[in-house]
Design a protein around this motif. Structure first.
Motif, PDB file in Angstrom:
ATOM      1  N   ALA A  49      -0.571 -27.308  34.160  1.00 44.98           N
ATOM      2  CA  ALA A  49      -0.994 -28.402  33.277  1.00 44.98           C
ATOM      3  C   ALA A  49      -2.432 -28.197  32.805  1.00 44.98           C
ATOM      4  O   ALA A  49      -2.763 -28.496  31.649  1.00 44.98           O
ATOM      5  CB  ALA A  49      -0.863 -29.741  34.010  1.00 44.98           C
ATOM      6  N   PHE A  50      -3.279 -27.679  33.687  1.00 46.27           N
ATOM      7  CA  PHE A  50      -4.662 -27.388  33.314  1.00 46.27           C
ATOM      8  C   PHE A  50      -4.711 -26.358  32.190  1.00 46.27           C
ATOM      9  O   PHE A  50      -5.493 -26.483  31.241  1.00 46.27           O
ATOM     10  CB  PHE A  50      -5.419 -26.888  34.546  1.00 46.27           C
ATOM     11  CG  PHE A  50      -6.856 -26.564  34.284  1.00 46.27           C
ATOM     12  CD1 PHE A  50      -7.804 -27.570  34.200  1.00 46.27           C
ATOM     13  CD2 PHE A  50      -7.264 -25.254  34.117  1.00 46.27           C
ATOM     14  CE1 PHE A  50      -9.142 -27.266  33.954  1.00 46.27           C
ATOM     15  CE2 PHE A  50      -8.588 -24.944  33.875  1.00 46.27           C
ATOM     16  CZ  PHE A  50      -9.527 -25.953  33.790  1.00 46.27           C
ATOM     17  N   LEU A  51      -3.852 -25.330  32.275  1.00 42.63           N
ATOM     18  CA  LEU A  51      -3.818 -24.297  31.249  1.00 42.63           C
ATOM     19  C   LEU A  51      -3.200 -24.798  29.946  1.00 42.63           C
ATOM     20  O   LEU A  51      -3.638 -24.416  28.861  1.00 42.63           O
ATOM     21  CB  LEU A  51      -3.027 -23.090  31.759  1.00 42.63           C
ATOM     22  CG  LEU A  51      -3.662 -22.281  32.893  1.00 42.63           C
ATOM     23  CD1 LEU A  51      -2.700 -21.213  33.388  1.00 42.63           C
ATOM     24  CD2 LEU A  51      -4.965 -21.642  32.440  1.00 42.63           C
ATOM     25  N   LEU A  52      -2.167 -25.630  30.061  1.00 43.06           N
ATOM     26  CA  LEU A  52      -1.448 -26.087  28.876  1.00 43.06           C
ATOM     27  C   LEU A  52      -2.099 -27.294  28.215  1.00 43.06           C
ATOM     28  O   LEU A  52      -1.620 -27.750  27.169  1.00 43.06           O
ATOM     29  CB  LEU A  52       0.003 -26.425  29.248  1.00 43.06           C
ATOM     30  CG  LEU A  52       0.843 -25.251  29.767  1.00 43.06           C
ATOM     31  CD1 LEU A  52       2.231 -25.732  30.177  1.00 43.06           C
ATOM     32  CD2 LEU A  52       0.958 -24.156  28.718  1.00 43.06           C
ATOM     33  N   GLU A  53      -3.155 -27.828  28.805  1.00 42.24           N
ATOM     34  CA  GLU A  53      -3.832 -28.974  28.211  1.00 42.24           C
ATOM     35  C   GLU A  53      -4.484 -28.597  26.881  1.00 42.24           C
ATOM     36  O   GLU A  53      -4.541 -29.420  25.957  1.00 42.24           O
ATOM     37  CB  GLU A  53      -4.884 -29.509  29.185  1.00 42.24           C
ATOM     38  CG  GLU A  53      -5.819 -30.562  28.615  1.00 42.24           C
ATOM     39  CD  GLU A  53      -5.100 -31.809  28.142  1.00 42.24           C
ATOM     40  OE1 GLU A  53      -5.652 -32.510  27.263  1.00 42.24           O
ATOM     41  OE2 GLU A  53      -3.989 -32.092  28.634  1.00 42.24           O
ATOM     42  N   TRP A  54      -4.952 -27.353  26.750  1.00 38.97           N
ATOM     43  CA  TRP A  54      -5.639 -26.953  25.516  1.00 38.97           C
ATOM     44  C   TRP A  54      -4.726 -27.064  24.295  1.00 38.97           C
ATOM     45  O   TRP A  54      -5.129 -27.674  23.285  1.00 38.97           O
ATOM     46  CB  TRP A  54      -6.182 -25.540  25.662  1.00 38.97           C
ATOM     47  CG  TRP A  54      -6.972 -25.096  24.462  1.00 38.97           C
ATOM     48  CD1 TRP A  54      -8.281 -25.393  24.184  1.00 38.97           C
ATOM     49  CD2 TRP A  54      -6.493 -24.318  23.371  1.00 38.97           C
ATOM     50  NE1 TRP A  54      -8.648 -24.829  22.994  1.00 38.97           N
ATOM     51  CE2 TRP A  54      -7.572 -24.163  22.461  1.00 38.97           C
ATOM     52  CE3 TRP A  54      -5.277 -23.735  23.067  1.00 38.97           C
ATOM     53  CZ2 TRP A  54      -7.449 -23.456  21.293  1.00 38.97           C
ATOM     54  CZ3 TRP A  54      -5.153 -23.013  21.892  1.00 38.97           C
ATOM     55  CH2 TRP A  54      -6.227 -22.879  21.015  1.00 38.97           C
ATOM     56  N   PRO A  55      -3.498 -26.486  24.291  1.00 38.76           N
ATOM     57  CA  PRO A  55      -2.651 -26.657  23.103  1.00 38.76           C
ATOM     58  C   PRO A  55      -2.278 -28.115  22.845  1.00 38.76           C
ATOM     59  O   PRO A  55      -2.154 -28.515  21.679  1.00 38.76           O
ATOM     60  CB  PRO A  55      -1.401 -25.817  23.409  1.00 38.76           C
ATOM     61  CG  PRO A  55      -1.425 -25.592  24.865  1.00 38.76           C
ATOM     62  CD  PRO A  55      -2.854 -25.597  25.269  1.00 38.76           C
ATOM     63  N   VAL A  56      -2.117 -28.917  23.904  1.00 39.16           N
ATOM     64  CA  VAL A  56      -1.840 -30.342  23.694  1.00 39.16           C
ATOM     65  C   VAL A  56      -3.027 -31.015  23.016  1.00 39.16           C
ATOM     66  O   VAL A  56      -2.860 -31.828  22.083  1.00 39.16           O
ATOM     67  CB  VAL A  56      -1.514 -31.034  25.039  1.00 39.16           C
ATOM     68  CG1 VAL A  56      -1.373 -32.541  24.850  1.00 39.16           C
ATOM     69  CG2 VAL A  56      -0.241 -30.457  25.646  1.00 39.16           C
ATOM     70  N   ALA A  57      -4.252 -30.677  23.451  1.00 38.13           N
ATOM     71  CA  ALA A  57      -5.445 -31.252  22.834  1.00 38.13           C
ATOM     72  C   ALA A  57      -5.555 -30.859  21.366  1.00 38.13           C
ATOM     73  O   ALA A  57      -5.993 -31.660  20.524  1.00 38.13           O
ATOM     74  CB  ALA A  57      -6.685 -30.802  23.608  1.00 38.13           C
ATOM     75  N   GLN A  58      -5.170 -29.617  21.032  1.00 35.76           N
ATOM     76  CA  GLN A  58      -5.211 -29.199  19.630  1.00 35.76           C
ATOM     77  C   GLN A  58      -4.217 -30.001  18.788  1.00 35.76           C
ATOM     78  O   GLN A  58      -4.484 -30.315  17.627  1.00 35.76           O
ATOM     79  CB  GLN A  58      -4.909 -27.698  19.519  1.00 35.76           C
ATOM     80  CG  GLN A  58      -5.857 -26.818  20.310  1.00 35.76           C
ATOM     81  CD  GLN A  58      -7.308 -27.095  19.998  1.00 35.76           C
ATOM     82  OE1 GLN A  58      -7.726 -27.089  18.835  1.00 35.76           O
ATOM     83  NE2 GLN A  58      -8.097 -27.333  21.045  1.00 35.76           N
ATOM     84  N   MET A  59      -3.058 -30.316  19.360  1.00 35.99           N
ATOM     85  CA  MET A  59      -2.074 -31.121  18.634  1.00 35.99           C
ATOM     86  C   MET A  59      -2.573 -32.546  18.427  1.00 35.99           C
ATOM     87  O   MET A  59      -2.290 -33.167  17.391  1.00 35.99           O
ATOM     88  CB  MET A  59      -0.740 -31.139  19.391  1.00 35.99           C
ATOM     89  CG  MET A  59      -0.053 -29.789  19.432  1.00 35.99           C
ATOM     90  SD  MET A  59       1.554 -29.857  20.254  1.00 35.99           S
ATOM     91  CE  MET A  59       2.012 -28.113  20.204  1.00 35.99           C
ATOM     92  N   LEU A  60      -3.307 -33.068  19.400  1.00 34.58           N
ATOM     93  CA  LEU A  60      -3.874 -34.406  19.233  1.00 34.58           C
ATOM     94  C   LEU A  60      -4.850 -34.453  18.064  1.00 34.58           C
ATOM     95  O   LEU A  60      -4.936 -35.454  17.347  1.00 34.58           O
ATOM     96  CB  LEU A  60      -4.584 -34.840  20.517  1.00 34.58           C
ATOM     97  CG  LEU A  60      -3.707 -35.138  21.737  1.00 34.58           C
ATOM     98  CD1 LEU A  60      -4.565 -35.435  22.951  1.00 34.58           C
ATOM     99  CD2 LEU A  60      -2.775 -36.312  21.451  1.00 34.58           C
ATOM    100  N   LYS A  61      -5.583 -33.344  17.842  1.00 39.49           N
ATOM    101  CA  LYS A  61      -6.565 -33.308  16.754  1.00 39.49           C
ATOM    102  C   LYS A  61      -5.907 -33.358  15.375  1.00 39.49           C
ATOM    103  O   LYS A  61      -6.523 -33.815  14.418  1.00 39.49           O
ATOM    104  CB  LYS A  61      -7.417 -32.044  16.871  1.00 39.49           C
ATOM    105  CG  LYS A  61      -8.332 -32.039  18.091  1.00 39.49           C
ATOM    106  CD  LYS A  61      -9.156 -30.753  18.140  1.00 39.49           C
ATOM    107  CE  LYS A  61     -10.076 -30.733  19.346  1.00 39.49           C
ATOM    108  NZ  LYS A  61     -10.887 -29.485  19.425  1.00 39.49           N
ATOM    109  N   VAL A  62      -4.642 -32.869  15.282  1.00 40.84           N
ATOM    110  CA  VAL A  62      -3.962 -32.863  13.992  1.00 40.84           C
ATOM    111  C   VAL A  62      -3.049 -34.082  13.819  1.00 40.84           C
ATOM    112  O   VAL A  62      -2.265 -34.143  12.871  1.00 40.84           O
ATOM    113  CB  VAL A  62      -3.140 -31.573  13.809  1.00 40.84           C
ATOM    114  CG1 VAL A  62      -4.056 -30.364  13.809  1.00 40.84           C
ATOM    115  CG2 VAL A  62      -2.069 -31.434  14.884  1.00 40.84           C
ATOM    116  N   GLY A  63      -3.126 -35.047  14.744  1.00 36.41           N
ATOM    117  CA  GLY A  63      -2.395 -36.296  14.581  1.00 36.41           C
ATOM    118  C   GLY A  63      -1.106 -36.428  15.360  1.00 36.41           C
ATOM    119  O   GLY A  63      -0.416 -37.452  15.242  1.00 36.41           O
TER     120      GLY A  63
END
Length: 360
Positions: A49-63
Motif C-alpha cells: 500500500a505504501f508503494l501503490l499510494e503514489w499512483p493513487v495520489a496521481q489519480m486524485l490530482k486529475v479528479g
C-alpha cells in the motif's frame, strides 16, 4: 558507575519528545520481531500500500476519487502479478530443476578440467587435498540431497494454505489501506502519545527517502534482470531466464549480491563453452552491465538517498537480514537511514551544542 549512567540518562532522555520517539521505535521493533510471522500478511499489505499510494495520489490530482483510484490500481497490480506468476515463474522453475539435474555432469566436466591442470602443474596442486575437497563437494551437491532441501523449502514456505491466505487477504488489505487511508491514519493516532513532534519530524524526513529507495530498487531489479537476460539469451547461455532473475534479485544485497550471483553464471558459462571466446564475451558483457549498474543506474535512481558508507550498508544488511530475513535485507538501507535520521534529530546536550557552535 551508577552516577555516570544516571547523568547520561538525564542528558539523553530528559526531553519528553525523545522518550516518545524511543518508545515508538522500540514498540514497532518488538512487534515486528516477535509477531512478524503472525502479522506477515498485514506487514506485506502495508508495504504494498505504501508503494501503490503514489499512483493513487496521481489519480486524485486529475479528479478521480480515492475509491475508484484504489480499485484501478489494485486491478492493474493484480494483472501484473498474474502475468509474472504464469509467465515468468514456470520458466524459472523449469530451468532451476534442469540445472539441478545437470549438476552431476557439470561436476564431472569440472573434475576433468581440474585433473588436467594437476597433470600439467603438479607442483602447485596437491592431489590429496584435491581429492578431499572433491569428496566434500560431491556430498554437498548430491542431486538427491539438493532435491530434498528444495522440497523442504517448498514445503515450509509455499504451502497451499499460506498461498491462499496471501492471495486473498493481502489484496483486500491493500485495497482498504488505499481506500480508507485518511480514516485509518486518523484512528491510529489515538494509540500514540500526544507529544510526538520529534517522531513526526523523523517520519517526514524518512517518508520520501524510503519511497524513493523502494521504487528505485524495484526499477533496478527490473532493468538489471532484463538487460542480463537479453545478454544471456543472445549469447545462447543455458538457464538464461533463471540466471537473469537471480542477477536482478542480487541487487537487493548491495556489494555482496553481485559477488554471489557471479559464481553460478561463471560456472554455467564455463561448463557450456569452456575457456573460449564465447565465455570471454559473455563475462565481458556481464561485467559491463554490472559496471553500468553501479556507476550510472544506481546514482540516477538513488540520488536522493541518504549517503551511507559502504561499511555501514554491509553491516546493516548483516544485522537486519539476520533479524528479519529477506525483508530485513530489502529494507536494510532504509532502516540504516532511519537510524541515522533518529541520531541526527535526537536532542543534543548542552556540551554537544557548544561544540557545534565552536566548530561553526
Amino acid at each position: 558507575m551508577f552516577t555516570v549512567f544516571s547523568r547520561w540518562y538525564q542528558e539523553r532522555f530528559s526531553d519528553p519528545q525523545a522518550v516518545t520517539l524511543m518508545a515508538i521505535l522500540v514498540g514497532f521493533a518488538l512487534v515486528i520481531y516477535f509477531a512478524a510471522g503472525l502479522l506477515a500478511p498485514l506487514l506485506v499489505a502495508l508495504v504494498l500500500a505504501f508503494l501503490l499510494e503514489w499512483p493513487v495520489a496521481q489519480m486524485l490530482k486529475v479528479g478521480i476519487n480515492r475509491t475508484a483510484g484504489a480499485s484501478l490500481v489494485i486491478v492493474l497490480f493484480l494483472g501484473i502479478v498474474v502475468l509474472l506468476t504464469f509467465g515468468l515463474i514456470p520458466s524459472v522453475w523449469r530451468q532451476g530443476v534442469s540445472l539441478i539435474a545437470d549438476l552431476p555432469s557439470m561436476i564431472d566436466k569440472g573434475l576433468l578440467t581440474i585433473q588436467t591442470l594437476i597433470n600439467q602443474y603438479p607442483q602447485f596442486i596437491n592431489p590429496e587435498q584435491l581429492d578431499l575437497m572433491v569428496g566434500e563437494l560431491k556430498k554437498l551437491l548430491d542431486t538427491q540431497h539438493v532435491l530434498d532441501i528444495a522440497k523442504q523449502l517448498i514445503g515450509y514456505s509455499a504451502s497451499l494454505l499460506v498461498l491462499m491466505v496471501y492471495a486473498i487477504l493481502v489484496p483486500l488489505l491493500v485495497f482498504f489501506f488505499l481506500k480508507d487511508k485518511d480514516q485509518l491514519i486518523s484512528g491510529s493516532k489515538r494509540f500514540f502519545p500526544a507529544n510526538r513532534q520529534l517522531a513526526r519530524k523523523v517520519w517526514f524526513e524518512m517518508h520520501q527517502q524510503i519511497f524513493n529507495y523502494i521504487r528505485g530498487k524495484v526499477i533496478e531489479i527490473v532493468v538489471v534482470g532484463v538487460a542480463t537476460y537479453i545478454l544471456f539469451a543472445v549469447m545462447g547461455l543455458r538457464y538464461s531466464v533463471l540466471l537473469g532473475v537471480l542477477t536482478g534479485l542480487s541487487v537487493l544485497i548491495p556489494y555482496v549480491g553481485a559477488t554471489l550471483v557471479t559464481l553460478p553464471i561463471t560456472l554455467v558459462a564455463f561448463f557450456q563453452w569452456g575457456f573460449s571466446s564465447e565465455f570471454g564475451y559473455l563475462m565481458l558483457g556481464y561485467g559491463i552491465i554490472q559496471a553500468l549498474d553501479g556507476n550510472l543506474l544506481v546514482p540516477i535512481l538513488f540520488s536522493d538517498a541518504v549517503d551511507l558508507h559502504p561499511v555501514i550498508i554491509i553491516a546493516a544488511v548483516l544485522v537486519f537480514g539476520g533479524l528479519w530475513g529477506v525483508w530485513g535485507v530489502f529494507f536494510a538501507i532504509p532502516l540504516a537511514s532511519l537510524v541515522k535520521a533518529v541520531i541526527n534529530a535526537w536532542p543534543k546536550t548542552e556540551v554537544e551544542t557548544l561544540h557545534g557552535l565552536d566548530a561553526s
